[in-house]
Design an enzyme around this catalytic site. Structure first.
Site, PDB file in Angstrom:
ATOM      1  N   GLU A  98       0.812  -1.213   0.000  1.00 11.39           N
ATOM      2  CA  GLU A  98       0.000   0.000   0.000  1.00 11.39           C
ATOM      3  C   GLU A  98       0.853   1.275   0.000  1.00 11.39           C
ATOM      4  OE1 GLU A  98      -2.812  -0.119   3.188  1.00 11.39           O
ATOM      5  OE2 GLU A  98      -3.498  -2.147   2.731  1.00 11.39           O
ATOM      6  N   GLU A 139      -5.664  -8.143   1.421  1.00  9.91           N
ATOM      7  CA  GLU A 139      -6.391  -7.770   2.641  1.00  9.91           C
ATOM      8  C   GLU A 139      -7.792  -7.367   2.215  1.00  9.91           C
ATOM      9  OE1 GLU A 139      -4.807  -4.564   4.938  1.00  9.91           O
ATOM     10  OE2 GLU A 139      -2.853  -5.512   5.267  1.00  9.91           O
TER      11      GLU A 139
END
Length: 354
Positions: free
Chosen positions: A168, A283
């Site tokens: 990320e 995720e």
């Protein structure tokens, strides 16, 4: 390049079936043909037997994974045991997090991967530093740290595992030139880390480039510059979460926003941008107790219409940054999650034994 664009157009032609999934989805001849095309692009040989490719891609269905009971203070082995008992099955993938000088996998993670009854794949998420810039890492500032890690992996864990480096990255980008944290700096850092590990003998890391999966970041002018390159990326991944604005699985993996009208959604973009890469949802989680059960039911109905998604890894935490993502905060949600976790789509291919 021309062949790649033509292939992408073929895949995009199948997008309405993926993006409009609702109700109880039934597999059609078109679905089967789309899956066969995707498998061909991923290098999966058609066979009646389900197998695992050299890049850990399951030839049938998708892997089921979990980051168990995060931010609870439990050791990974205890957290995983509890989570597996709660969801009614063993995970294919265990998602763990490491940072800076930590060596991985550690003894407990190795034991879980080598469980003689239920072997598991490790998805290791590593942030090499919080105070050294991406540009500095790319220039060799952490080479001794990388080399020490490579020695550890080579000596203790020859099995294949998934590795994502600084996941990320979007909200860490500092676009001003010279910051050392531009998108191009990230790509250079990722390349350097992977190439250095390989040069030092780590041949068993299956690399994953993990994006946030959010339209606001994907619409930034520097977004495309984040990608490190096909030669150092084996899988591409997204980390989407479902809040009150996301009603089902399609909305999760293909988030769009009215203030970013040109963004098509992450799965659609990945189909176009990476037609030959498997996609991992590295995720995902659902906020809001009253809607979790219905959401998990939508995942079970719709996931098979996204054949490029080859792994689904849940983030299970009572204290996620934006709320509680535990999958069983009420009995109905727990039952729906167990039904999803035990769906045959997620048990079609067995995890290879060490």
């Amino acid at each position: 390049m021309r062949l790649r664009k033509a292939t992408a157009l073929i895949l995009l032609a199948a997008l309405p079936a993926c993006s409009q999934a609702s109700g109880t989805a039934k597999r059609t001849v078109a679905d089967t043909h789309t899956e066969a095309r995707v498998n061909g692009l991923l290098g999966i040989t058609e066979s009646p037997a389900c197998a695992v490719t050299a890049k850990l891609i399951p030839s049938c269905g998708a892997w089921w994974g979990i980051a168990p009971e995060i931010f609870t203070g439990l050791r990974p082995d205890r957290a995983l045991a509890r989570a597996e008992q709660r969801m009614g099955r063993t995970a294919d993938i265990l998602h763990v997090y490491h940072r800076t000088k930590e060596l991985f996998p550690n003894e407990r993670e190795i034991a879980l991967a080598r469980d003689p009854s239920h072997p598991r794949l490790l998805l290791i998420n590593w942030k090499p530093s919080f105070d050294v810039t991406w540009a500095e890492i790319a220039e060799g500032a952490l080479d001794r740290r990388i080399d020490r890690l490579a020695d550890h992996i080579r000596q203790t864990f020859p099995e294949q595992f998934f590795l994502t480096v600084h996941h990320e990255p979007e909200d860490d980008v500092r676009a001003n030139p010279g910051s050392g944290m531009t998108a191009a700096d990230y790509a250079a850092m990722f390349r350097h880390v992977v190439q250095r590990l390989r040069e030092k003998g780590v041949k068993n890391a299956v690399t994953v480039m993990t994006y946030m999966g959010a339209p606001n970041w994907a619409s930034q002018p520097w977004f495309e510059q984040l990608y490190p390159g096909d030669d150092v990326v084996d899988w591409v991944a997204m980390d989407p979460y479902a809040d009150a604005r996301v009603r089902d699985f399609d909305g999760l993996v293909n988030k769009t926003r009215s203030d970013h009208p040109r963004w098509p959604g992450f799965y659609r973009w990945m189909q176009w941008r990476f037609p030959g890469k498997p996609i991992m949802v590295a995720e995902w989680g659902v906020f809001g107790d009253e809607r979790k059960g219905a959401f998990y039911e939508s995942v079970r109905r719709q996931v098979k219409r996204y054949p490029q998604i080859k792994a689904l890894v849940y983030f299970d935490s009572p204290r996620a940054p934006r709320g509680d993502t535990r999958f069983d905060t009420d009995p109905a949600a727990g039952r729906a999650f167990t039904a999803l976790a035990t769906d045959p789509h997620f048990s079609a291919t067995r995890v290879p034994r060490p």
